[in-house]
Design a protein around this motif. Structure first.
Motif, PDB file in Angstrom:
ATOM      1  N   LYS A 182      -8.847   1.623  -6.408  1.00 31.09           N
ATOM      2  CA  LYS A 182      -8.843   2.816  -7.170  1.00 31.09           C
ATOM      3  C   LYS A 182     -10.149   3.069  -7.535  1.00 31.09           C
ATOM      4  CE  LYS A 182      -7.465   0.595 -11.392  1.00 31.09           C
ATOM      5  NZ  LYS A 182      -6.317   0.372 -12.503  1.00 31.09           N
ATOM      6  N   GLU A 183     -10.780   2.015  -7.561  1.00 23.77           N
ATOM      7  CA  GLU A 183     -12.361   2.458  -8.248  1.00 23.77           C
ATOM      8  C   GLU A 183     -13.302   2.724  -7.116  1.00 23.77           C
ATOM      9  OE1 GLU A 183     -13.233   2.400 -11.224  1.00 23.77           O
ATOM     10  OE2 GLU A 183     -11.537   1.813 -12.373  1.00 23.77           O
ATOM     11  N   THR A 184     -12.924   2.678  -5.992  1.00 26.39           N
ATOM     12  CA  THR A 184     -13.701   3.023  -4.752  1.00 26.39           C
ATOM     13  C   THR A 184     -14.760   4.295  -4.802  1.00 26.39           C
ATOM     14  OG1 THR A 184     -12.376   2.125  -3.176  1.00 26.39           O
ATOM     15  CG2 THR A 184     -13.935   3.577  -2.265  1.00 26.39           C
ATOM     16  N   PHE A 185     -14.303   5.408  -5.343  1.00 26.16           N
ATOM     17  CA  PHE A 185     -14.872   6.403  -6.003  1.00 26.16           C
ATOM     18  C   PHE A 185     -15.328   6.684  -7.244  1.00 26.16           C
ATOM     19  CE2 PHE A 185     -12.592   7.446  -2.261  1.00 26.16           C
ATOM     20  CZ  PHE A 185     -13.448   7.296  -1.007  1.00 26.16           C
ATOM     21  N   GLY A 186     -14.963   5.534  -7.875  1.00 23.92           N
ATOM     22  CA  GLY A 186     -15.193   5.535  -9.543  1.00 23.92           C
ATOM     23  C   GLY A 186     -16.457   4.718  -9.746  1.00 23.92           C
ATOM     24  N   LEU A 187     -16.197   3.607 -10.490  1.00 26.41           N
ATOM     25  CA  LEU A 187     -17.212   2.409 -10.967  1.00 26.41           C
ATOM     26  C   LEU A 187     -17.684   1.826  -9.695  1.00 26.41           C
ATOM     27  CD1 LEU A 187     -18.170   1.285 -13.373  1.00 26.41           C
ATOM     28  CD2 LEU A 187     -16.323  -0.553 -13.633  1.00 26.41           C
ATOM     29  N   THR A 188     -17.195   1.579  -8.649  1.00 27.13           N
ATOM     30  CA  THR A 188     -18.147   0.842  -7.491  1.00 27.13           C
ATOM     31  C   THR A 188     -18.903   1.893  -7.125  1.00 27.13           C
ATOM     32  OG1 THR A 188     -15.793  -0.464  -7.085  1.00 27.13           O
ATOM     33  CG2 THR A 188     -17.594  -0.013  -5.237  1.00 27.13           C
ATOM     34  N   SER A 189     -18.745   3.098  -6.834  1.00 29.61           N
ATOM     35  CA  SER A 189     -19.539   3.956  -6.209  1.00 29.61           C
ATOM     36  C   SER A 189     -20.715   4.222  -7.400  1.00 29.61           C
ATOM     37  CB  SER A 189     -18.852   5.221  -5.907  1.00 29.61           C
ATOM     38  OG  SER A 189     -19.989   6.432  -5.575  1.00 29.61           O
ATOM     39  N   GLN A 190     -20.652   4.221  -8.544  1.00 32.40           N
ATOM     40  CA  GLN A 190     -21.557   4.389  -9.491  1.00 32.40           C
ATOM     41  C   GLN A 190     -22.512   3.505  -9.691  1.00 32.40           C
ATOM     42  OE1 GLN A 190     -21.324   8.028 -10.057  1.00 32.40           O
ATOM     43  NE2 GLN A 190     -21.768   7.387 -12.317  1.00 32.40           N
ATOM     44  N   MET A 191     -21.845   2.021  -9.638  1.00 30.91           N
ATOM     45  CA  MET A 191     -22.885   0.745  -9.626  1.00 30.91           C
ATOM     46  C   MET A 191     -23.676   0.675  -8.801  1.00 30.91           C
ATOM     47  SD  MET A 191     -20.098  -1.790 -11.390  1.00 30.91           S
ATOM     48  CE  MET A 191     -21.042  -3.110 -10.862  1.00 30.91           C
ATOM     49  N   ARG A 192     -23.113   1.183  -7.436  1.00 34.51           N
ATOM     50  CA  ARG A 192     -23.996   1.310  -6.142  1.00 34.51           C
ATOM     51  C   ARG A 192     -24.987   2.079  -6.114  1.00 34.51           C
ATOM     52  NH1 ARG A 192     -19.399  -0.329  -1.652  1.00 34.51           N
ATOM     53  NH2 ARG A 192     -19.225  -2.838  -2.205  1.00 34.51           N
ATOM     54  N   ARG A 193     -24.712   3.394  -6.596  1.00 35.74           N
ATOM     55  CA  ARG A 193     -25.766   4.303  -6.819  1.00 35.74           C
ATOM     56  C   ARG A 193     -26.819   3.793  -7.590  1.00 35.74           C
ATOM     57  NH1 ARG A 193     -22.437   9.988  -6.928  1.00 35.74           N
ATOM     58  NH2 ARG A 193     -20.813   9.104  -5.325  1.00 35.74           N
ATOM     59  N   ALA A 194     -26.394   3.510  -8.863  1.00 32.68           N
ATOM     60  CA  ALA A 194     -27.490   2.964  -9.663  1.00 32.68           C
ATOM     61  C   ALA A 194     -28.261   1.877  -9.227  1.00 32.68           C
ATOM     62  CB  ALA A 194     -26.770   2.656 -10.945  1.00 32.68           C
ATOM     63  N   VAL A 195     -27.597   0.961  -8.547  1.00 32.58           N
ATOM     64  CA  VAL A 195     -28.427  -0.437  -8.181  1.00 32.58           C
ATOM     65  C   VAL A 195     -29.699   0.163  -7.187  1.00 32.58           C
ATOM     66  CG1 VAL A 195     -26.689  -1.293  -6.506  1.00 32.58           C
ATOM     67  CG2 VAL A 195     -28.451  -2.738  -7.793  1.00 32.58           C
ATOM     68  N   ILE A 196     -29.104   1.110  -6.001  1.00 28.80           N
ATOM     69  CA  ILE A 196     -29.857   1.419  -5.068  1.00 28.80           C
ATOM     70  C   ILE A 196     -31.125   2.357  -5.468  1.00 28.80           C
ATOM     71  CG2 ILE A 196     -30.089   3.085  -3.141  1.00 28.80           C
ATOM     72  CD1 ILE A 196     -27.171   2.169  -2.455  1.00 28.80           C
ATOM     73  N   SER A 197     -30.874   2.980  -6.698  1.00 28.85           N
ATOM     74  CA  SER A 197     -31.905   3.568  -7.245  1.00 28.85           C
ATOM     75  C   SER A 197     -33.042   2.874  -7.825  1.00 28.85           C
ATOM     76  CB  SER A 197     -31.201   4.634  -8.713  1.00 28.85           C
ATOM     77  OG  SER A 197     -32.238   5.434  -8.828  1.00 28.85           O
ATOM     78  N   ILE A 198     -32.772   1.573  -8.208  1.00 29.97           N
ATOM     79  CA  ILE A 198     -33.896   0.845  -8.793  1.00 29.97           C
ATOM     80  C   ILE A 198     -34.945   0.327  -7.731  1.00 29.97           C
ATOM     81  CG2 ILE A 198     -34.382  -1.440  -9.936  1.00 29.97           C
ATOM     82  CD1 ILE A 198     -31.371  -1.278 -10.864  1.00 29.97           C
ATOM     83  N   PRO A 199     -34.650  -0.251  -6.761  1.00 33.96           N
ATOM     84  CA  PRO A 199     -35.827  -0.430  -5.858  1.00 33.96           C
ATOM     85  C   PRO A 199     -36.237   1.006  -5.093  1.00 33.96           C
ATOM     86  CG  PRO A 199     -33.818  -1.231  -4.811  1.00 33.96           C
ATOM     87  CD  PRO A 199     -33.382  -0.743  -6.100  1.00 33.96           C
ATOM     88  N   SER A 200     -35.495   1.701  -4.868  1.00 35.54           N
ATOM     89  CA  SER A 200     -35.906   3.145  -4.482  1.00 35.54           C
ATOM     90  C   SER A 200     -36.834   3.596  -5.134  1.00 35.54           C
ATOM     91  CB  SER A 200     -34.622   4.026  -4.055  1.00 35.54           C
ATOM     92  OG  SER A 200     -33.631   3.406  -3.212  1.00 35.54           O
ATOM     93  N   ASN A 201     -36.665   4.026  -6.267  1.00 34.23           N
ATOM     94  CA  ASN A 201     -37.653   4.284  -7.004  1.00 34.23           C
ATOM     95  C   ASN A 201     -39.012   3.661  -7.240  1.00 34.23           C
ATOM     96  OD1 ASN A 201     -37.020   7.166  -8.234  1.00 34.23           O
ATOM     97  ND2 ASN A 201     -35.209   5.956  -8.918  1.00 34.23           N
ATOM     98  N   LEU A 202     -38.880   2.469  -7.349  1.00 35.99           N
ATOM     99  CA  LEU A 202     -39.994   1.484  -7.468  1.00 35.99           C
ATOM    100  C   LEU A 202     -40.858   1.721  -6.084  1.00 35.99           C
ATOM    101  CD1 LEU A 202     -38.582  -2.072  -8.682  1.00 35.99           C
ATOM    102  CD2 LEU A 202     -40.097  -0.225  -9.994  1.00 35.99           C
ATOM    103  N   ALA A 203     -40.263   1.933  -4.898  1.00 36.14           N
ATOM    104  CA  ALA A 203     -40.977   2.068  -3.532  1.00 36.14           C
ATOM    105  C   ALA A 203     -41.626   3.513  -3.734  1.00 36.14           C
ATOM    106  CB  ALA A 203     -39.963   2.066  -2.570  1.00 36.14           C
TER     107      ALA A 203
END
Length: 121
Positions: free
Chosen positions: A33-54
């Motif tokens: 039930k969290e696939t499009f909720g918390l799971t998706s939000q966490m994955r987007r947030a974490v990807i943003s960290i190295p992406s913005n550094l790069a």
């Protein structure tokens, strides 16, 4: 395929990439039930960290780099909040790999931001 720019010499970027892997692994067992909720939000947030550094490292000026490091710090704070929520909901254990590693990455990224700010003064 060769990738033209990867800031491999940036420790914060390398560790943030490891954090991405840890979050993906640790969220695999979240409720469906969290696939499009918390799971998706966490994955987007974490990807943003190295992406913005790069992206910041590839920019033309130190000031632009500092701006993108700041955005990474925002994504890091977002992820830290989501991890606390995942723990309180019982989806993650407090000793999950991503929980420990987010603290380490946070220290690196925030230290980088302080360093960039100090060099502007």
């Amino acid at each position: 395929m060769a990738i033209a720019f990867i800031p491999c010499d940036l420790v914060a970027w390398r560790e943030a990439m490891k954090l991405v892997e840890a979050v993906y692994r640790d969220t695999d067992d979240f409720p469906r039930k969290e696939t499009f909720g918390l799971t998706s939000q966490m994955r987007r947030a974490v990807i943003s960290i190295p992406s913005n550094l790069a992206e910041g490292a590839a920019r033309n000026s130190r000031k632009e780099f500092a701006q993108f490091v700041g955005i990474s710090c925002g994504s890091l704070a977002e992820l830290e909040t989501q991890l606390m929520l995942a723990i309180s909901l019982g989806y993650l254990k407090p000793d999950a790999q991503c929980v420990g590693h987010v603290t380490f990455v946070g220290k690196l990224v925030r230290s980088l931001r302080r360093s960039l700010r100090a060099s502007d003064e």
